[in-house]
Design a protein around this motif. Structure first.
Motif, PDB file in Angstrom:
ATOM      1  N   UNK A 195      11.846  25.353 -18.016  1.00 40.52           N
ATOM      2  CA  UNK A 195      12.746  24.461 -19.107  1.00 40.52           C
ATOM      3  C   UNK A 195      13.933  24.505 -18.660  1.00 40.52           C
ATOM      4  N   UNK A 196      15.524  25.562 -18.012  1.00 41.03           N
ATOM      5  CA  UNK A 196      16.495  25.422 -17.668  1.00 41.03           C
ATOM      6  C   UNK A 196      16.172  23.771 -16.771  1.00 41.03           C
ATOM      7  N   UNK A 197      15.426  23.716 -14.952  1.00 43.24           N
ATOM      8  CA  UNK A 197      15.157  22.974 -14.728  1.00 43.24           C
ATOM      9  C   UNK A 197      15.097  21.380 -15.238  1.00 43.24           C
ATOM     10  N   UNK A 198      13.977  21.851 -16.815  1.00 39.46           N
ATOM     11  CA  UNK A 198      14.036  20.084 -16.971  1.00 39.46           C
ATOM     12  C   UNK A 198      15.221  19.866 -17.945  1.00 39.46           C
ATOM     13  N   UNK A 199      15.942  21.077 -18.217  1.00 40.79           N
ATOM     14  CA  UNK A 199      17.143  20.475 -18.818  1.00 40.79           C
ATOM     15  C   UNK A 199      18.252  19.795 -17.746  1.00 40.79           C
ATOM     16  N   UNK A 200      18.488  20.763 -16.558  1.00 38.01           N
ATOM     17  CA  UNK A 200      19.669  20.248 -15.419  1.00 38.01           C
ATOM     18  C   UNK A 200      19.162  18.748 -15.319  1.00 38.01           C
ATOM     19  N   UNK A 201      17.148  18.665 -14.903  1.00 38.25           N
ATOM     20  CA  UNK A 201      17.025  17.072 -14.719  1.00 38.25           C
ATOM     21  C   UNK A 201      17.429  15.688 -16.324  1.00 38.25           C
ATOM     22  N   UNK A 218       7.589  17.120 -20.091  1.00 39.30           N
ATOM     23  CA  UNK A 218       8.228  17.723 -18.862  1.00 39.30           C
ATOM     24  C   UNK A 218       8.182  19.373 -18.946  1.00 39.30           C
ATOM     25  N   UNK A 219       8.545  19.583 -19.485  1.00 39.78           N
ATOM     26  CA  UNK A 219       8.271  21.102 -19.045  1.00 39.78           C
ATOM     27  C   UNK A 219       6.960  21.468 -18.583  1.00 39.78           C
ATOM     28  N   UNK A 220       5.609  20.825 -19.711  1.00 46.70           N
ATOM     29  CA  UNK A 220       4.191  20.685 -19.245  1.00 46.70           C
ATOM     30  C   UNK A 220       4.157  20.739 -17.885  1.00 46.70           C
ATOM     31  N   UNK A 221       4.483  19.468 -17.488  1.00 42.71           N
ATOM     32  CA  UNK A 221       4.272  18.992 -16.695  1.00 42.71           C
ATOM     33  C   UNK A 221       4.808  19.373 -15.670  1.00 42.71           C
ATOM     34  N   UNK A 222       5.883  19.828 -15.261  1.00 45.00           N
ATOM     35  CA  UNK A 222       6.029  20.700 -14.281  1.00 45.00           C
ATOM     36  C   UNK A 222       5.381  22.195 -14.612  1.00 45.00           C
ATOM     37  N   UNK A 223       4.729  22.644 -14.974  1.00 47.66           N
ATOM     38  CA  UNK A 223       4.245  23.700 -14.903  1.00 47.66           C
ATOM     39  C   UNK A 223       2.851  23.395 -14.970  1.00 47.66           C
ATOM     40  N   UNK A 224       2.556  22.467 -14.834  1.00 47.26           N
ATOM     41  CA  UNK A 224       0.605  22.054 -14.635  1.00 47.26           C
ATOM     42  C   UNK A 224       0.892  22.205 -12.533  1.00 47.26           C
ATOM     43  N   UNK A 225       2.004  20.665 -12.918  1.00 48.48           N
ATOM     44  CA  UNK A 225       2.519  20.775 -11.301  1.00 48.48           C
ATOM     45  C   UNK A 225       2.578  21.938  -9.955  1.00 48.48           C
ATOM     46  N   UNK A 226       2.764  22.863 -10.270  1.00 47.92           N
ATOM     47  CA  UNK A 226       3.538  24.253 -10.289  1.00 47.92           C
ATOM     48  C   UNK A 226       1.629  25.076  -9.943  1.00 47.92           C
ATOM     49  N   UNK A 227       1.534  25.124 -11.304  1.00 49.48           N
ATOM     50  CA  UNK A 227       0.351  25.678 -11.106  1.00 49.48           C
ATOM     51  C   UNK A 227      -1.174  25.253 -10.292  1.00 49.48           C
ATOM     52  N   UNK A 279      21.884  30.121 -24.009  1.00 46.38           N
ATOM     53  CA  UNK A 279      21.312  29.836 -25.758  1.00 46.38           C
ATOM     54  C   UNK A 279      20.033  29.706 -25.432  1.00 46.38           C
ATOM     55  N   UNK A 280      19.240  29.335 -24.743  1.00 46.05           N
ATOM     56  CA  UNK A 280      17.886  28.914 -25.332  1.00 46.05           C
ATOM     57  C   UNK A 280      17.594  30.417 -24.852  1.00 46.05           C
TER      58      UNK A 280
END
Lengths: 292, 829
Positions: A123-129, A136-145, B27-28
């Motif tokens: 969640x934090x990394x997607x927000x940072x981007x 995009x959170x789902x895309x990252x989770x899937x890619x990492x898995x 916050x999250x």
């Protein structure tokens, strides 16, 4: 007068000195290890295994390289989602590492232990981007898995030990110090071809926050399973988390170190990644190098 | 020359980007209200808005707060007295109490208010106990003072509630350092949850939910460039400090208008009207705006490169850089006015040393005071990089490559820990734990089972939380003696260092780490230290029913400050447990002398010192255990110490060792000379000891006499728990005088029935009834020290006994104090 000299840790030394996992686990030298395992198994009711680099073996890639692969895969998938998106692997990798560091620093401690949790990291990394959470959170989770699963393989020798323990009527569990929750670890284990049907429980520090390294996760497990520490045997690769902490808590334990040559490869992978990441200046991301 | 923004721009952009990420994370996790604390919060928010846009991903607000306003709220209702006082004292130091009161009330009290004058007249020291009593007292000035704090507390409480809204936590943002405001707010309002995110943290005291972004260190640490900011944190403070005074009053509090004005001044400040460092801040804002869209890896990379340069500038500035990087003078806060210069004026009439010691940026001051040829060395010393010992090996620049880490089983730095044991499983298990607990891990534990039960030893090894690859068991089927056992153990493995850890002794977890660190250090190597000794505790214990019972510990040979051959020749003065040495010296000596049943370690130490030096670590890192309490096996059987149990054997072998050493032609002749001189020293020592013994005997007799005298004096002192004659007289006289006086009829009617009961004053219940009924007629006697009584009886602060109506601390003493066993506090006593 006679003097005898006995050196301990022969099996541990043999694994450590082997060029890779297969050279040791595929050799007849494992007989002594199996013998010791069976002797200790006799004394216990519960047999516990570490997951990463024990049940599931990693290769010579460092964690940094693995995250780099995940970042590259994410960039590819995000590009498919939005062709206008301009992301670099380097930026995404930095976001992953910095967010993990933030998650570890800011997660609320439990009995002095902290653990970053994968969903919060993503969640934090997607927000940072500066990307929206969905998709995009789902895309990252899937890619990492998928990258994780592709770079891990089940350890046949350990699977045999699991089967042996089950056959002897012992309760088999997995315990991991990891940012992935237990259910994700179960999926990875399955994806690597090891059935989780014979595993009674999977404990992850991402769920409990307390860790093996602190010893508190062993207390937690013993309390949950209502088993005395002396009635539990644990096996794993981390000297501190899987062996010393377990012994301090009164468990029987067997240390199965990662071969030094493999750790050397991971160290080289880590250094080479860092060198490759340098632009005009070095990019010393806050991620620990593999320790020999 | 480097432009300040070229260095500070990338670093401060990275800080603000990280801050944004961390605030999003908090916050999250739990919905948060982010509070930008004045004053620095104003500029931090200004920069954050430029980076992230005005619509932040979390709810934020400006928060008018300062350390002094947080203190005021903490003093209200004494909610957080201890911390509030401590923070106040950090700022006020030795200021007299009256001046402290004036500083707290400076916006509240009219200058000629008699209550202020009364408080200002207090010239005593500003101390916790005095301040607490003042806040609890009930004279008009004290009540007015207390009321101000209570109103401040209530106002801040309302403000925090309003700011929090429906969020579950309040996150403070500030430049940081200790997080005092967060700590005080959390203590004053424990029902709320506060977190804090700061540029840097410089505080060893642990604190929940205090997060640093750029560094967390109390001083500079080589290899961590960002910690250079701990040497010159004022640089950051200065950049973010608005051109407006501190917000010392609380919104909606007793000085609400002033609070609003102070807040408006901070929020409306214009950095463009400021000096050089304010201009740098504007440059940083420009940099932030230009680079706000840079990818975060680029921001991180640039910040890291700039930090290396800032490290150099902070630690080793050139004279021309001082003006740009000193920042503006530090404004006084905490109710005080004025500014403190960062760099002292070179013409201030004091010495350069004095100016450097007073400077807020010492390396900067040094750059201006001394020529470059010497400045660098001074700068290195003030930041802890240089000393006499490493004059030629100090700072070599931030880019120095870190040394390649050693393998976990490297020979370099490895230590053989030799434990000799024989049938003492209880003690061996403790020794095992001592070894297992070492923070230094490159050791090999060699247990020499010298003719004891092998299975017992193996059981302990099997249970040990020690890497099995680091364990070797040497087992003799019959005992070979202590020295031969040591040699077997030392020779069983190959390591760089050796230490004998007997089965009955133990270590502090950092023993090996400190000893190996010392022996490997460059100064130790250049001084020829091949061994090192630490201080030791002498632990007195006994073994009872298979358990070790410790009875206490005292410093062992506390007079030892160094290790010389001469001192060693007089007698052995340390235990093996405290001594780590290089194996090469052991090899050169040929090991311990196996024919000696005792004193082998003494002989070894003399031979060691004839070849090499032994360093000294002035820390208590080892424990030398003695079973010198109890009876039976504890002191005479298998658990006996060789020193305690074999005292006569030591005496027997003493001349053997000395004579053998004198005859040993492998040793330099000077060793014999030293041994001869030591003999004379021993004779003198013996005489001194006899004299000391006699003196001690006299001292004991004197103490016994003194104790008897003290006891006799105490017996003559006033008794406790009973009404003293002086107070009885005072009560009786006061009441009789009152009935004879011209007092209102209603009061007389209350006293008269009590007169007839004055003979029952010894009965606590009757006394209480009389004192309560006639308290208006019983003044405090002049010799009753009510301040001392209040200090003792904090339970009566803010109760009727502290001056409300007619009740006084003296009445409390008569009613409760006497029966509670309080001693009567008298003036001058």
């Amino acid at each position: 007068m006679a003097t005898e000299i006995a050196t301990y840790g022969r099996e541990e030394r043999e694994i450590y000195d082997a060029p890779d996992y297969d050279s040791y686990y595929g050799s007849p030298r494992t007989e002594r290890l199996v013998e010791r395992f069976e002797t200790l198994l006799e004394r216990v009711d519960v047999c516990s295994f570490d997951v990463f680099d024990t049940v599931l073996q990693r290769d010579g890639r460092s964690e940094l390289e693995r995250f780099g692969d995940v970042a590259a895969e994410f960039v590819r998938r995000a590009g498919r989602e939005d062709p206008e998106l301009r992301l670099s692997q380097r930026t995404c990798l930095s976001a992953r590492v910095l967010s993990a560091s933030t998650a570890y620093q800011m997660s609320p401690p439990v009995k002095g232990c902290r653990e970053g949790r994968f969903p919060e990291i993503v969640q934090n990394l997607v927000a940072s981007l500066s990307l929206p959470g969905d998709p995009y959170e789902r895309l990252w989770r899937e890619a990492e898995f998928e990258i994780e699963a592709a770079q891990l393989r089940g350890a046949p020798f350990i699977e045999n030990l699991i089967d042996l323990a089950v056959a002897r009527g012992k309760t088999v569990i997995f315990i991991s110090d990891m940012y992935l929750p237990g259910e994700d670890i179960a999926r990875l284990v399955e994806a690597c071809g090891i059935g989780t049907g014979k595993v009674a429980r999977i404990f992850s520090s991402a769920d409990t926050v307390v860790s093996k390294r602190s010893g508190l996760l062993y207390d937690h497990v013993c309390a949950e399973l209502e088993v005395a520490p002396g009635k539990m045997l644990h096996l794993g690769d981390s000297l501190e988390g899987d062996f010393i902490a377990a012994k301090r808590r009164g468990l029987e334990a067997i240390h199965l170190p990662v071969p030094r040559a493999l750790m050397q490869k991971r160290l080289e992978s880590h250094r080479s990644m860092l060198a490759g990441l340098a632009g005009e200046d070095p990019l010393p991301l806050p991620i620990g190098a593999p320790v020999l | 020359m480097t432009k300040p923004v070229d260095v500070l721009g990338p670093i401060l952009l990275h800080w603000i980007a990280q801050l944004d990420r961390k605030l999003r994370f908090l916050d999250a996790r739990d919905p948060a209200k982010v509070l930008f604390c004045t004053r620095a919060g104003k500029r931090i928010k200004q920069q954050l808005d430029l980076y992230a846009g005005p619509d932040l991903a979390y709810e934020a607000a400006d928060f008018g707060i300062s350390r002094i306003s947080a203190v005021k709220a903490g003093l209200g209702y004494l909610k957080d007295f201890d911390l509030a006082f401590r923070v106040s004292q950090e700022s006020f130091g030795g200021t007299p109490m009256g001046d402290v009161c004036a500083a707290f009330l400076k916006n509240f009290a009219a200058p000629h208010d008699p209550r202020l004058q009364e408080l200002k007249a207090l010239r005593g020291e500003f101390r916790g106990d005095n301040f607490r009593v003042l806040l609890a007292a009930n004279d008009e000035a004290s009540r007015w003072f207390r009321d101000y704090f209570e109103k401040s507390h209530d106002a801040l409480c309302r403000q925090i509630e309003a700011l929090k809204g429906d969020k579950s936590q309040l996150v403070l943002v500030d430049t940081g350092w200790k997080g005092s405001i967060q700590r005080m707010l959390q203590a004053t309002f424990p029902e709320e949850r506060f977190a804090g995110v700061y540029f840097g943290v410089m505080d060893d005291a642990p604190m929940a939910e205090r997060y640093s972004v750029m560094f967390d260190a109390t001083g500079y640490r080589k290899g961590h460039p960002e910690t250079a900011l701990a040497v010159h944190r004022h640089l950051i403070e200065s950049l973010y400090e608005p051109l407006a005074p501190s917000v010392e009053e609380i919104e909606g509090g007793p000085c609400a208008e002033i609070a609003a004005r102070q807040m408006a001044a901070v929020m409306g400040e214009d950095p463009a009207k400021g000096a050089r460092s304010d201009q740098i801040f504007l440059d940083v804002l420009d940099y932030t705006e230009i680079h706000r869209s840079d990818p975060l890896d680029r921001i991180y990379e640039k910040s890291h490169a700039a930090m290396a340069e800032l490290e150099r500038i902070i630690l080793f500035p050139e004279p021309g850089e001082v003006a740009d990087f000193q920042g503006k003078p530090r404004s006084a806060d905490f109710g005080r006015e004025g500014f403190v210069p960062v760099i002292r004026d070179l013409d201030d009439g004091t010495s350069p040393e004095m100016r450097v010691s007073r400077s807020l940026w010492q390396p900067g001051q040094i750059a201006l005071e001394y020529p470059a040829s010497v400045a660098r060395d001074f700068q290195a010393r003030v930041v802890g990089l240089g000393s006499q010992a490493n004059y030629f090996s100090g700072y070599t620049g931030g880019g120095a490559e870190a040394e390649e880490p050693r393998g976990e089983f490297a020979w370099e730095g490895s230590v053989a820990i030799v434990t000799r044991t024989k049938d003492r499983p209880v003690l061996l298990e403790r020794a095992m734990r001592s070894v297992a607990d070492q923070s230094y891990r490159n050791y090999h534990w060699v247990i020499v089972n010298d003719g004891g039960n092998r299975e017992l030893v193996e059981e302990i090894i099997e249970a040990a939380p020690i890497d099995r690859r680091r364990i070797t068991l040497v087992s003799n089927d019959r005992s070979v003696g202590m020295e031969a056992a040591s040699n077997l153990g030392v020779r069983a493995v190959d390591t760089e260092f050796v230490v004998i850890h007997d089965d009955d002794d133990s270590w502090h977890p950092d023993f090996l780490s400190r000893c190996v660190g010392f022996l490997e250090s460059r100064p130790a190597q250049s001084a020829g230290f091949q061994g090192v000794l630490t201080r030791a505790w002498r632990v007195s214990e006994e073994i009872r029913d298979g358990e070790v019972i410790q009875h206490g510990q005292t410093p062992f040979q506390p007079w030892v400050n160094d290790v010389t051959l001469f001192q060693m020749a007089i007698g052995n003065f340390f235990a093996p447990i405290s001594f780590v040495y290089r194996r090469s010296i052991f090899d050169d000596i040929g090991g311990y002398h196996e024919k000696l049943p005792v004193l082998g370690d003494w002989r070894f130490n003399i031979e060691f010192l004839a070849r090499a030096n032994i360093g000294f670590i002035d820390e208590y890192l080892s424990y030398y255990h003695h079973r010198d309490v109890g009876t039976g096996a504890s002191v005479t059987g298998v658990y006996q110490n060789s020193v305690i149990g074999g005292r006569s054997v030591h005496a027997e072998y003493f001349p053997v060792v000395v004579n053998d050493l004198i005859r040993d032609d492998r040793l330099p002749a000077s060793v014999s000379t030293v041994l001869a001189q030591a003999h004379l020293a021993r004779i003198m020592e013996h005489r001194f000891n006899m004299t000391d013994g006699k003196l001690a005997e006299l001292e004991t007799r004197l103490e016994q006499k003194t104790a008897a005298l003290v006891e006799a004096a105490a017996a003559e002192e006033e008794p406790l728990g009973v009404l003293l004659q002086g107070d009885r007289d005072h009560l009786v006289n006061s009441l009789l005088a009152a009935v004879r006086s011209d007092m209102p009829e209603e009061r007389r009617a209350r006293i008269e029935p009590l007169i007839g009961r004055l003979h029952q004053l010894d009965d606590p219940e009757v006394r209480a009834e009389i004192v309560r009924g006639a308290c208006f007629a019983i003044p405090s006697p002049a010799d009753f020290d009510h301040i001392t009584y209040l200090k003792r009886r904090t339970d009566i602060w803010a109760t009727p006994f502290n001056g409300f109506e007619d009740l006084k601390p003296y009445h409390h003493y008569l009613i409760h104090g006497i029966t509670d066993g309080e001693r009567r506090p008298s003036s001058g006593s």
